[in-house]
Write a protein that holds these residues in place. Sequence first.
Motif, PDB file in Angstrom:
ATOM      1  N   ASN A  95       0.887  -1.158   0.000  1.00  0.00           N
ATOM      2  CA  ASN A  95       0.000   0.000   0.000  1.00  0.00           C
ATOM      3  C   ASN A  95       0.923   1.204   0.000  1.00  0.00           C
ATOM      4  N   PHE A  96       1.193   1.744  -1.187  1.00  0.00           N
ATOM      5  CA  PHE A  96       2.232   2.758  -1.336  1.00  0.00           C
ATOM      6  C   PHE A  96       1.812   4.100  -0.717  1.00  0.00           C
ATOM      7  N   PRO A  97       2.718   4.760   0.000  1.00  0.00           N
ATOM      8  CA  PRO A  97       2.433   6.107   0.504  1.00  0.00           C
ATOM      9  C   PRO A  97       2.140   7.044  -0.669  1.00  0.00           C
ATOM     10  N   TYR A  98       1.064   7.815  -0.575  1.00  0.00           N
ATOM     11  CA  TYR A  98       0.668   8.681  -1.689  1.00  0.00           C
ATOM     12  C   TYR A  98       1.749   9.695  -2.054  1.00  0.00           C
ATOM     13  N   ASN A  99       2.475  10.169  -1.038  1.00  0.00           N
ATOM     14  CA  ASN A  99       3.401  11.273  -1.298  1.00  0.00           C
ATOM     15  C   ASN A  99       4.678  10.862  -2.025  1.00  0.00           C
ATOM     16  N   ILE A 100       4.948   9.544  -2.121  1.00  0.00           N
ATOM     17  CA  ILE A 100       6.175   9.125  -2.831  1.00  0.00           C
ATOM     18  C   ILE A 100       5.904   8.013  -3.849  1.00  0.00           C
ATOM     19  N   SER A 101       4.643   7.794  -4.219  1.00  0.00           N
ATOM     20  CA  SER A 101       4.342   6.673  -5.117  1.00  0.00           C
ATOM     21  C   SER A 101       5.040   6.805  -6.469  1.00  0.00           C
ATOM     22  N   SER A 102       5.070   8.010  -7.027  1.00  0.00           N
ATOM     23  CA  SER A 102       5.750   8.192  -8.311  1.00  0.00           C
ATOM     24  C   SER A 102       7.247   7.926  -8.180  1.00  0.00           C
ATOM     25  N   GLN A 103       7.842   8.376  -7.067  1.00  0.00           N
ATOM     26  CA  GLN A 103       9.275   8.140  -6.838  1.00  0.00           C
ATOM     27  C   GLN A 103       9.568   6.644  -6.714  1.00  0.00           C
ATOM     28  N   ILE A 104       8.643   5.911  -6.100  1.00  0.00           N
ATOM     29  CA  ILE A 104       8.817   4.461  -5.985  1.00  0.00           C
ATOM     30  C   ILE A 104       8.911   3.834  -7.375  1.00  0.00           C
ATOM     31  N   PHE A 105       8.044   4.271  -8.290  1.00  0.00           N
ATOM     32  CA  PHE A 105       8.050   3.694  -9.635  1.00  0.00           C
ATOM     33  C   PHE A 105       9.301   4.066 -10.417  1.00  0.00           C
ATOM     34  N   PHE A 106       9.806   5.270 -10.229  1.00  0.00           N
ATOM     35  CA  PHE A 106      11.057   5.629 -10.904  1.00  0.00           C
ATOM     36  C   PHE A 106      12.208   4.780 -10.363  1.00  0.00           C
ATOM     37  N   HIS A 107      12.164   4.453  -9.067  1.00  0.00           N
ATOM     38  CA  HIS A 107      13.188   3.578  -8.491  1.00  0.00           C
ATOM     39  C   HIS A 107      13.046   2.162  -9.049  1.00  0.00           C
ATOM     40  N   VAL A 108      11.814   1.704  -9.199  1.00  0.00           N
ATOM     41  CA  VAL A 108      11.567   0.389  -9.819  1.00  0.00           C
ATOM     42  C   VAL A 108      12.150   0.356 -11.228  1.00  0.00           C
ATOM     43  N   LEU A 109      11.962   1.430 -11.980  1.00  0.00           N
ATOM     44  CA  LEU A 109      12.493   1.491 -13.345  1.00  0.00           C
ATOM     45  C   LEU A 109      14.021   1.375 -13.364  1.00  0.00           C
ATOM     46  N   ASP A 110      14.673   1.919 -12.359  1.00  0.00           N
ATOM     47  CA  ASP A 110      16.132   1.809 -12.283  1.00  0.00           C
ATOM     48  C   ASP A 110      16.574   0.353 -12.126  1.00  0.00           C
ATOM     49  N   PHE A 111      15.679  -0.481 -11.556  1.00  0.00           N
ATOM     50  CA  PHE A 111      15.992  -1.897 -11.332  1.00  0.00           C
ATOM     51  C   PHE A 111      15.004  -2.793 -12.094  1.00  0.00           C
ATOM     52  N   ARG A 112      14.615  -2.339 -13.272  1.00  0.00           N
ATOM     53  CA  ARG A 112      13.540  -3.015 -14.019  1.00  0.00           C
ATOM     54  C   ARG A 112      13.894  -4.450 -14.419  1.00  0.00           C
ATOM     55  N   ASN A 113      15.163  -4.761 -14.550  1.00  0.00           N
ATOM     56  CA  ASN A 113      15.531  -6.123 -14.918  1.00  0.00           C
ATOM     57  C   ASN A 113      15.532  -7.071 -13.723  1.00  0.00           C
ATOM     58  N   ASP A 114      15.393  -6.516 -12.533  1.00  0.00           N
ATOM     59  CA  ASP A 114      15.291  -7.323 -11.316  1.00  0.00           C
ATOM     60  C   ASP A 114      13.842  -7.399 -10.813  1.00  0.00           C
ATOM     61  N   VAL A 115      13.124  -6.306 -10.930  1.00  0.00           N
ATOM     62  CA  VAL A 115      11.738  -6.260 -10.433  1.00  0.00           C
ATOM     63  C   VAL A 115      10.810  -6.854 -11.491  1.00  0.00           C
ATOM     64  N   LYS A 116      10.344  -8.072 -11.228  1.00  0.00           N
ATOM     65  CA  LYS A 116       9.537  -8.809 -12.205  1.00  0.00           C
ATOM     66  C   LYS A 116       8.050  -8.493 -12.109  1.00  0.00           C
ATOM     67  N   GLU A 117       7.616  -8.058 -10.941  1.00  0.00           N
ATOM     68  CA  GLU A 117       6.190  -7.776 -10.757  1.00  0.00           C
ATOM     69  C   GLU A 117       5.995  -6.761  -9.635  1.00  0.00           C
ATOM     70  N   VAL A 118       4.983  -5.918  -9.791  1.00  0.00           N
ATOM     71  CA  VAL A 118       4.576  -4.989  -8.734  1.00  0.00           C
ATOM     72  C   VAL A 118       3.059  -5.062  -8.611  1.00  0.00           C
ATOM     73  N   VAL A 119       2.570  -5.347  -7.417  1.00  0.00           N
ATOM     74  CA  VAL A 119       1.137  -5.255  -7.115  1.00  0.00           C
ATOM     75  C   VAL A 119       1.005  -4.222  -6.013  1.00  0.00           C
ATOM     76  N   CYS A 120       0.254  -3.159  -6.266  1.00  0.00           N
ATOM     77  CA  CYS A 120       0.241  -2.078  -5.294  1.00  0.00           C
ATOM     78  C   CYS A 120      -1.077  -1.326  -5.287  1.00  0.00           C
ATOM     79  N   MET A 121      -1.327  -0.712  -4.148  1.00  0.00           N
ATOM     80  CA  MET A 121      -2.453   0.208  -4.022  1.00  0.00           C
ATOM     81  C   MET A 121      -1.883   1.619  -3.904  1.00  0.00           C
ATOM     82  N   LEU A 122      -2.472   2.531  -4.620  1.00  0.00           N
ATOM     83  CA  LEU A 122      -1.994   3.904  -4.618  1.00  0.00           C
ATOM     84  C   LEU A 122      -3.139   4.834  -4.969  1.00  0.00           C
TER      85      LEU A 122
END
Length: 261
Positions: A95-122
């Motif tokens: 359940n992602f904090p609203y104030n940093i949800s976009s930043q979380i996704f940009f961080h995921v993109l930096d590790f996109r070859n490692d992060v195979k799946e994301v299930v989240c509420m935002l």
Amino acid sequence: MVRPKKHLGQHFLKDKNIASKIVDALQSTDIPVLEIGPGTGVLTDMLIKKEFPYSVIEIDKESIEYLHKQYPSLRIIEGDFLEFDIKGDLAIIGNFPYNISSQIFFHVLDFRNDVKEVVCMLQKEVADRIASKHGNKTYGILSVLLQAYYDIDYLFKVPPGVFYPPPKVNSAVIRLRRNNVAALSCDEVLFKKIIKQGFQNRRKTLRNALKNLNLPGLSADRRGSVYALPVMDKRAEQLSVNDFVVLTQAIEREGERAGTI
């Protein structure tokens, strides 16, 4: 109980049925799972019973103390996910904090070859943006970058009343599954630069929006230049991921001819 903290954007989920639906949406159960910001452990309680390697990352000291007492055997990473170095295949849930949800996704993109799946509420507004297709007003930078590397499913909406404290906006749950694109067929740094510039000037056509980049081929006085392509008469929100790839390739070719790229 853990007190929700406004500066951390905490709105704790209290509905176990919603928590169960979020956990059931996770498909990558053959790799380690990391929960971001477990808070009071409503999702954690569901996940800890599953048969896969599972850990959480939490920055709130009060939540960490509570989780240690509630789940003594739980692996808790104390720190900020935005500074977390991901190594190896991983699925993310939370359940992602609203104030940093976009930043979380940009961080995921930096590790996109490692992060195979994301299930989240935002926040629903952000979920709408991420899942939006080109041609819509909600389509933006995150839409293009995430859709380039992930298949996105918009799962369901969530009302404010299932949280404590209830947020002033609706929420939604989405799922991202890594696609088969190991790397884009263009310069990915240039691709990102073009997308950002286009959407930062989203009311302008790309011909005008990209001028400040001073890229070769974007000069009106060059015959057959990228500047003359029909796509340059469109705004960024009208281009698909593939359109941006093709445009980046064209600018790359022009740069190679000019000896600047």
